[in-house]
Design an enzyme around this catalytic site. Structure first.
Site, PDB file in Angstrom:
ATOM      1  N   ALA A  17       0.839  -1.201   0.000  1.00  0.00           N
ATOM      2  CA  ALA A  17       0.000   0.000   0.000  1.00  0.00           C
ATOM      3  C   ALA A  17       0.866   1.240   0.000  1.00  0.00           C
ATOM      4  CB  ALA A  17      -0.917   0.014   1.228  1.00  0.00           C
ATOM      5  N   GLY A  19       0.114   5.307   1.221  1.00  0.00           N
ATOM      6  CA  GLY A  19      -0.848   6.252   1.760  1.00  0.00           C
ATOM      7  C   GLY A  19      -0.307   7.661   1.720  1.00  0.00           C
ATOM      8  N   MET A  21       1.376   9.276   4.004  1.00  0.00           N
ATOM      9  CA  MET A  21       2.643   9.528   4.678  1.00  0.00           C
ATOM     10  C   MET A  21       3.731   8.519   4.348  1.00  0.00           C
ATOM     11  SD  MET A  21       1.639  10.596   8.537  1.00  0.00           S
ATOM     12  CE  MET A  21       1.297   8.879   8.911  1.00  0.00           C
ATOM     13  N   ALA A  22       3.320   7.278   4.098  1.00  0.00           N
ATOM     14  CA  ALA A  22       4.312   6.218   3.964  1.00  0.00           C
ATOM     15  C   ALA A  22       3.858   5.191   2.940  1.00  0.00           C
ATOM     16  CB  ALA A  22       4.538   5.544   5.316  1.00  0.00           C
ATOM     17  N   GLU A  23       4.807   4.359   2.547  1.00  0.00           N
ATOM     18  CA  GLU A  23       4.479   3.221   1.698  1.00  0.00           C
ATOM     19  C   GLU A  23       4.892   1.952   2.423  1.00  0.00           C
ATOM     20  OE1 GLU A  23       6.542   3.597  -1.974  1.00  0.00           O
ATOM     21  OE2 GLU A  23       8.532   3.666  -1.075  1.00  0.00           O
ATOM     22  N   ASP A 148      -5.177   4.410  17.910  1.00  0.00           N
ATOM     23  CA  ASP A 148      -5.750   4.065  16.597  1.00  0.00           C
ATOM     24  C   ASP A 148      -6.230   2.617  16.584  1.00  0.00           C
ATOM     25  OD1 ASP A 148      -6.571   4.585  14.026  1.00  0.00           O
ATOM     26  OD2 ASP A 148      -4.601   4.300  13.114  1.00  0.00           O
TER      27      ASP A 148
END
Length: 377
Positions: A17, A19, A21-23, A148
């Site tokens: 994935a 997103g 902010m990050a992969e 979260d």
């Protein structure tokens, strides 16, 4: 990918994935004498490394996760740096997340039974209890809060394991790990926040337990707990503590489970369970009284029924999974209560699922093709 892509000592295999902010990549670690281990690599997007806060969150995630050692928490192996970009190497869980299992519809094929749902929540509660009780080298409580807890961050393995993942926005009471951070900077998924988290108030472990209570409610009722027409409306519902009826008849469960829901979802945190271990104990005792033993073999069998191995080879399903994870990741951090894009439309009934905020299902048409070959003689 034309050839192997190497990051540190890891070979990147395929992207899971990407997103906001990050992969995230599935990768392979190699060692002497043919040693190999499949891991997950999460790295900050190179374009964001220069922006304050983004790399800091990844470093914080690694440092907090490294303090934890529990069979139901995804393990961190390394915090690395390559070409000016930070990355984390972590445990690879071969399976699905709880959100996917909750959204699954199989007709006559049984998915997660009631006993399995309760057992999964009990396992997560034990993992959170471990995190909440951790102490630093000086003996002081770290006061870790995950912030979260949601179906997307609870992983279910094909071998029946349950893992709490993604401490990416967690905080701890230690310098560099979130101590002193302004609680009014909202981080997390609105629909799974506690009322105090949505209001930007200081948090403790009981906020995570409320979030797990939301997951428990959705598992038992098959309905979303907080769902407004827009993200702003959802956030307002959480802030005001607008809970649905938790009566056993309304949820469709025994009175004992209704009592568990009322306690874990108490608006006043002093009325909730003090520790995750207490919630796990109540659920375990309930299962024992029902005379229905359940555990990893049962979850493993359910995973095989819901997501058979051949399903993993489906490119269409893989694309749906990747898009969902990218969508979730992009919404994971919200600065100072910032809202999503204006003008959200209500979700139609056909797009509703039990666990996913928006399930834009991809429809694939399959057709048989005949290939005619003409041969000259």
């Amino acid at each position: 990918m034309s050839g192997p892509v190497v990051l540190g000592s890891y070979e990147l295999l395929d992207r899971i994935a990407e997103g906001g902010m990050a992969e995230v990549w599935r990768a392979r670690a190699r060692g002497a004498a043919g040693f190999e281990k499949t891991v997950v690599i999460k790295r900050v997007l190179p374009t964001l490394m220069q922006k304050a806060g983004f790399a800091e969150l990844l470093v914080r995630e690694a440092k907090i996760s490294a303090r934890l050692s529990h069979p139901s928490i995804v393990q961190i192996f390394e915090l690395g740096e390559e070409n000016g970009t930070y990355f984390i190497a972590m445990e690879y869980v071969h399976g699905k997340d709880l959100g996917q299992a909750m959204a699954w519809r199989g007709g006559s094929v049984e998915g997660l039974s009631l006993t399995l749902r309760l057992w999964i929540v009990a396992e997560v509660a034990k993992a959170l209890d471990h995190a909440h009780r951790r102490r630093g080298d000086d003996g002081r409580s770290l006061s870790i809060v995950h912030r979260d807890v949601s179906p997307q961050n609870i992983l279910l393995g094909y071998e029946g394991d349950v893992k709490v993942a993604d401490f990416g926005i967690a905080r701890a009471d230690e310098s560099g790990l979130g101590r002193g951070e302004d609680p009014k900077i909202l981080r997390g998924k609105y629909a799974y926040m506690s009322p105090e988290q949505a209001r930007g108030e200081p948090l403790d472990r009981r906020s995570d337990l409320f979030s797990l209570g939301v997951v428990l409610y959705e598992l038992l009722s098959g309905r979303r707990m907080f769902r407004g027409r827009t993200s702003q409306e959802t956030l307002a519902m959480v802030r005001e503590g607008k809970l649905p009826d938790l009566d056993g008849a309304s949820v469709g469960v025994a009175p004992e489970l209704s009592a568990v829901l009322r306690r874990v979802l108490a608006i006043t945190r002093e009325e909730r369970y003090a520790w995750g271990g207490e919630l796990a104990s109540e659920l375990t005792q309930y299962l024992f009284r029902q005379g229905q033993p359940v555990g990893q073999p049962d979850l493993a069998a359910a995973m095989e029924r819901m997501f058979p191995p051949e399903d993993l080879l489906s490119p269409n399903k893989l694309r749906v999974d990747v898009m969902r994870r990218a969508f979730d990741d992009a919404q994971a951090v919200s600065q100072a209560g910032a809202l999503l894009a204006a003008g959200e439309q209500p979700i139609s009934d056909e797009d509703r699922t039990a666990a996913v905020p928006v399930s834009r299902r991809m429809r694939v048409e399959k057709r048989r093709l005949a290939l005619l070959v003409s041969v000259e003689r």
